[in-house]
Design a protein around this motif. Structure first.
Motif, PDB file in Angstrom:
ATOM      1  N   HIS A  84      10.220   3.568   5.273  1.00 54.67           N
ATOM      2  CA  HIS A  84       8.899   3.494   4.739  1.00 54.67           C
ATOM      3  C   HIS A  84       7.984   5.253   4.025  1.00 54.67           C
ATOM      4  O   HIS A  84       6.723   5.490   4.176  1.00 54.67           O
ATOM      5  CB  HIS A  84       8.382   3.288   5.717  1.00 54.67           C
ATOM      6  CG  HIS A  84       8.304   1.759   6.137  1.00 54.67           C
ATOM      7  ND1 HIS A  84       7.099   0.363   5.786  1.00 54.67           N
ATOM      8  CD2 HIS A  84       9.477   1.290   6.459  1.00 54.67           C
ATOM      9  CE1 HIS A  84       7.267  -0.643   6.293  1.00 54.67           C
ATOM     10  NE2 HIS A  84       8.874   0.016   6.428  1.00 54.67           N
ATOM     11  N   LEU A 134      -5.611   4.294   7.931  1.00 50.61           N
ATOM     12  CA  LEU A 134      -4.743   3.064   8.014  1.00 50.61           C
ATOM     13  C   LEU A 134      -5.678   1.781   8.402  1.00 50.61           C
ATOM     14  O   LEU A 134      -4.956   0.653   8.764  1.00 50.61           O
ATOM     15  CB  LEU A 134      -3.843   3.838   9.421  1.00 50.61           C
ATOM     16  CG  LEU A 134      -2.978   4.915   8.948  1.00 50.61           C
ATOM     17  CD1 LEU A 134      -2.021   5.464  10.058  1.00 50.61           C
ATOM     18  CD2 LEU A 134      -2.098   4.908   8.202  1.00 50.61           C
ATOM     19  N   LEU A 139      -4.292  -1.918   7.745  1.00 51.13           N
ATOM     20  CA  LEU A 139      -2.753  -1.701   6.883  1.00 51.13           C
ATOM     21  C   LEU A 139      -1.431  -2.327   8.170  1.00 51.13           C
ATOM     22  O   LEU A 139      -2.438  -2.382   9.094  1.00 51.13           O
ATOM     23  CB  LEU A 139      -2.722  -0.662   6.961  1.00 51.13           C
ATOM     24  CG  LEU A 139      -3.700   0.169   5.353  1.00 51.13           C
ATOM     25  CD1 LEU A 139      -2.569   1.688   4.896  1.00 51.13           C
ATOM     26  CD2 LEU A 139      -3.558  -0.789   4.332  1.00 51.13           C
ATOM     27  N   THR A 159       3.593  -0.909   4.213  1.00 51.10           N
ATOM     28  CA  THR A 159       3.171   0.156   4.277  1.00 51.10           C
ATOM     29  C   THR A 159       4.327   1.538   3.734  1.00 51.10           C
ATOM     30  O   THR A 159       5.348   1.366   4.634  1.00 51.10           O
ATOM     31  CB  THR A 159       2.075   1.024   4.620  1.00 51.10           C
ATOM     32  OG1 THR A 159       1.319  -0.116   5.170  1.00 51.10           O
ATOM     33  CG2 THR A 159       1.313   2.051   4.723  1.00 51.10           C
ATOM     34  N   THR A 209       0.923  -1.217   0.071  1.00 56.24           N
ATOM     35  CA  THR A 209       0.098   0.271  -0.294  1.00 56.24           C
ATOM     36  C   THR A 209       1.209   1.513  -0.349  1.00 56.24           C
ATOM     37  O   THR A 209       2.167   1.111   0.726  1.00 56.24           O
ATOM     38  CB  THR A 209      -0.980  -0.125   1.390  1.00 56.24           C
ATOM     39  OG1 THR A 209      -1.672  -1.217   1.625  1.00 56.24           O
ATOM     40  CG2 THR A 209      -1.909   1.294   0.995  1.00 56.24           C
ATOM     41  N   ILE A 245       0.700   5.476   0.899  1.00 56.05           N
ATOM     42  CA  ILE A 245      -0.441   6.078   1.111  1.00 56.05           C
ATOM     43  C   ILE A 245       0.427   7.546   1.064  1.00 56.05           C
ATOM     44  O   ILE A 245       0.930   7.925   1.675  1.00 56.05           O
ATOM     45  CB  ILE A 245      -0.682   6.242   2.252  1.00 56.05           C
ATOM     46  CG1 ILE A 245      -2.076   4.935   2.624  1.00 56.05           C
ATOM     47  CG2 ILE A 245      -1.846   7.343   3.324  1.00 56.05           C
ATOM     48  CD1 ILE A 245      -2.060   4.373   4.377  1.00 56.05           C
TER      49      ILE A 245
END
Ligand code: F6P
Length: 544
Positions: A235, A190, A193, A198, A146, A148
């Motif tokens: 991340h 979130l 997740l 992520t 994922t 974001i």
């Protein structure tokens, strides 16, 4: 600074308005079998029918005269050449440079910007491929599932709209978007997740926007709580023009994708702000998206005014907003995948042209800044179309549709397809808005005389139909550029700076000043009794 209302075409248009009161779309079409063919234009893959507007050839001629009198062509050329047409911020306006091919040259402020644009695109592509292929690993060695995007305004609406529109082409990590400082936005995204899989793209041109920095800080806490401080580098990446602030936030500038002050936030979806989209659909599809934008940029730059789609559509917007007194324009995508298009276009047009002084600071004395709103069809038909059809207001509408669906399904009886029905609805709505149904026609159906007045459809309600073969990265890019340049044309005619947004600043400052008042003990003294009372009420309810 020239006042457009003093030009001959503006004054002629003002007089011409009353001539048009004597005609309606039924009559105009009946008298002129060639109308639809003449009042249509193509740009890239888009066929645009503007024949269902309250216009005649005279109107179009006068609008084109207006464009010439306002200097649309010279302003366009100045923008495309990198001149500082954003005068209040003394900046060039070069979002078109973001979609130039590698071989092009565009000197701005003395340097060719095209190599820098492609250096960033190459860096984005390298990063996106690593994430997509699983070469980029999170702190625990797992792949990213994922991405974001944390950003707001132009750092959210563009990529969020495009990612949704191009979901059919997505074969990479899931792209999600967090914008609002309302904690519900981040917590909802979130939810469920795995931090280890992520990746956050913190997208902010200035890297000072409170919503984005607050959400990014909260996301960072969420990640560090699960994986520890050392996990941040694997991340978090950033997209910004401000390397210093990115470093201060704790993101390695090596993981920052840059852009330039000559890209306005609401014009930035083709820049590194599109990184989350590129991760989802891949660099090749993203290149098709940029190439689509470039196709319409070329059309805008070279087509004669009378065959120039953004010029014609921009002029029609001026005709309705400034001459005929329409308050809004409905944007009606007959495409669920384009559900976020109206919201995206709201920022594009309203932040650009929501101005009441000209470039020299003198006040305008006509309406500017079209108000866009809308929802996908056919949903809107079951909600607000009643007012479009029989209400008292003049609301020009843009119908946006695609001849084919990316994944069609059969109708109930299997004789047709759902896309076919969707399109039939789009055509029917534009037709009914334009041509309506007279009292005689309603009565001829055997309608109870008491109901005839209620069932009359007034018609003469204007719309543009924008049609493309299919929703692809290219046709979406073309559509965005079509609207960008319409907004530009209108700004030139109104004589305003479409590329600043001073009107959003005061609210930001006052929010910062008011925040402590919500937790202070002393009786609030915010300067007005309404805000004081609201603060007291909020304090009381927050204590409970
Ligand atoms: O507040 C308005 C605005 O400045 C928009 O113009 C912009 O798109 C948005 O905020 C986000 O700004 P940034 O990308 O600098 O965080």
């Amino acid at each position: 600074m020239s006042d457009v209302t003093r030009t001959a075409p503006w004054q002629q248009l003002d007089r011409h308005r009353s001539e048009l009161e004597a005609v309606d779309l039924r009559g105009l079409f009946a008298a002129d079998p060639g109308r639809a063919q003449r009042l249509s234009v193509t740009a890239g893959d888009w066929y645009i029918d503007y024949s269902k507007h309250r216009i005649t050839d005279t109107t179009v001629g006068l609008l084109l005269d207006l464009a010439r009198a306002a200097g649309v062509e010279s302003h366009r050329d100045a923008m495309l050449a990198g001149e500082h047409i954003n005068t209040t911020e003394d900046r060039a306006v070069l979002h078109t440079a973001l979609r130039l091919p590698r071989s092009a040259t565009l000197p701005a402020d003395g340097a060719n910007v095209v190599p820098e644009v492609h250096t960033v695109l190459d860096a984005m592509a390298g990063f996106a491929e690593k994430v997509r292929s699983g070469t980029w690993r999170g702190a625990t060695g797992q792949t990213i599932t994922t991405v974001i995007n944390i950003g707001i305004g132009g750092s959210d609406l563009g990529p969020a709209m495009v990612a949704r529109a191009l979901r059919h082409y997505a074969d990479g990590p899931d792209a999600r978007f967090v914008a609002n400082i309302d904690p519900a936005d981040l917590t909802a995204q979130l939810s469920g997740l795995d931090p280890a899989r992520t990746l956050f793209v913190v997208a902010s041109k200035t890297f000072t926007t409170i919503e984005t920095l607050t959400n990014a800080t909260a996301a960072r806490r969420w990640l560090v709580a699960a994986l520890g401080e050392d996990a941040v580098a694997a991340h978090f990446v950033a997209v910004s023009t401000n390397a210093t602030k990115v470093a201060e936030f704790g993101i390695d500038p090596a993981n920052m994708f840059g852009f330039w002050d000559w890209v306005g936030g609401r014009y930035s979806v083709g820049s590194a702000i599109g990184l989350s989209v590129m991760c989802a659909i891949g660099p090749a599809r993203f290149a098709e998206f940029l190439a689509g934008m470039h196709t319409v940029d070329e059309h805008f730059a070279t087509a004669p005014l009378e065959a120039n789609a953004p010029v014609l559509l921009g002029l029609l917007g001026v005709w309705y907003a400034s001459v005929l007194g329409a308050q809004t324009r409905a944007v009606l995508p007959y495409s669920q995948d384009l559900a976020r298009l109206p919201a995206y276009l709201q920022q594009l047009t309203m932040e650009s042209n929501g101005k009441s002084v000209r470039r020299d600071g003198s006040p305008v004395d006509h309406d500017t800044g079209e108000i866009f709103w809308g929802e996908p069809g056919t949903n809107g038909q079951h909600a607000f179309f009643q007012l479009l059809h029989q209400g008292t207001r003049l609301i020009p509408a843009d119908f946006v549709g695609f001849a084919t669906a990316l994944e069609d399904l059969p109708t109930r009886d299997g004789t047709g397809s759902m896309q076919q029905v969707l399109l039939a609805n789009m055509l029917a709505q534009a037709k009914v808005l334009a041509f309506g149904k007279t009292a005689a026609e309603v009565a001829a159906d055997g309608t109870d005389p008491a109901l005839v007045a209620h069932k009359v459809m007034p018609g003469n309600r204007p719309s543009t139909t924008l049609l493309a073969p299919a929703l692809t990265p290219s046709t979406l890019g073309q559509l965005i550029a079509l609207y960008e340049h319409q907004v530009f044309v209108q700004g030139v005619i109104w004589g305003i700076d479409s590329f600043d947004q001073w009107g959003v600043e005061l609210g930001k400052t006052q929010a910062l000043q008011l925040a402590p008042a919500l937790t202070d003990e002393a009786d609030p003294d915010t300067g007005d009794s309404s805000t004081d009372t609201l603060v007291r009420t909020i304090r009381r309810w927050r204590r409970k």
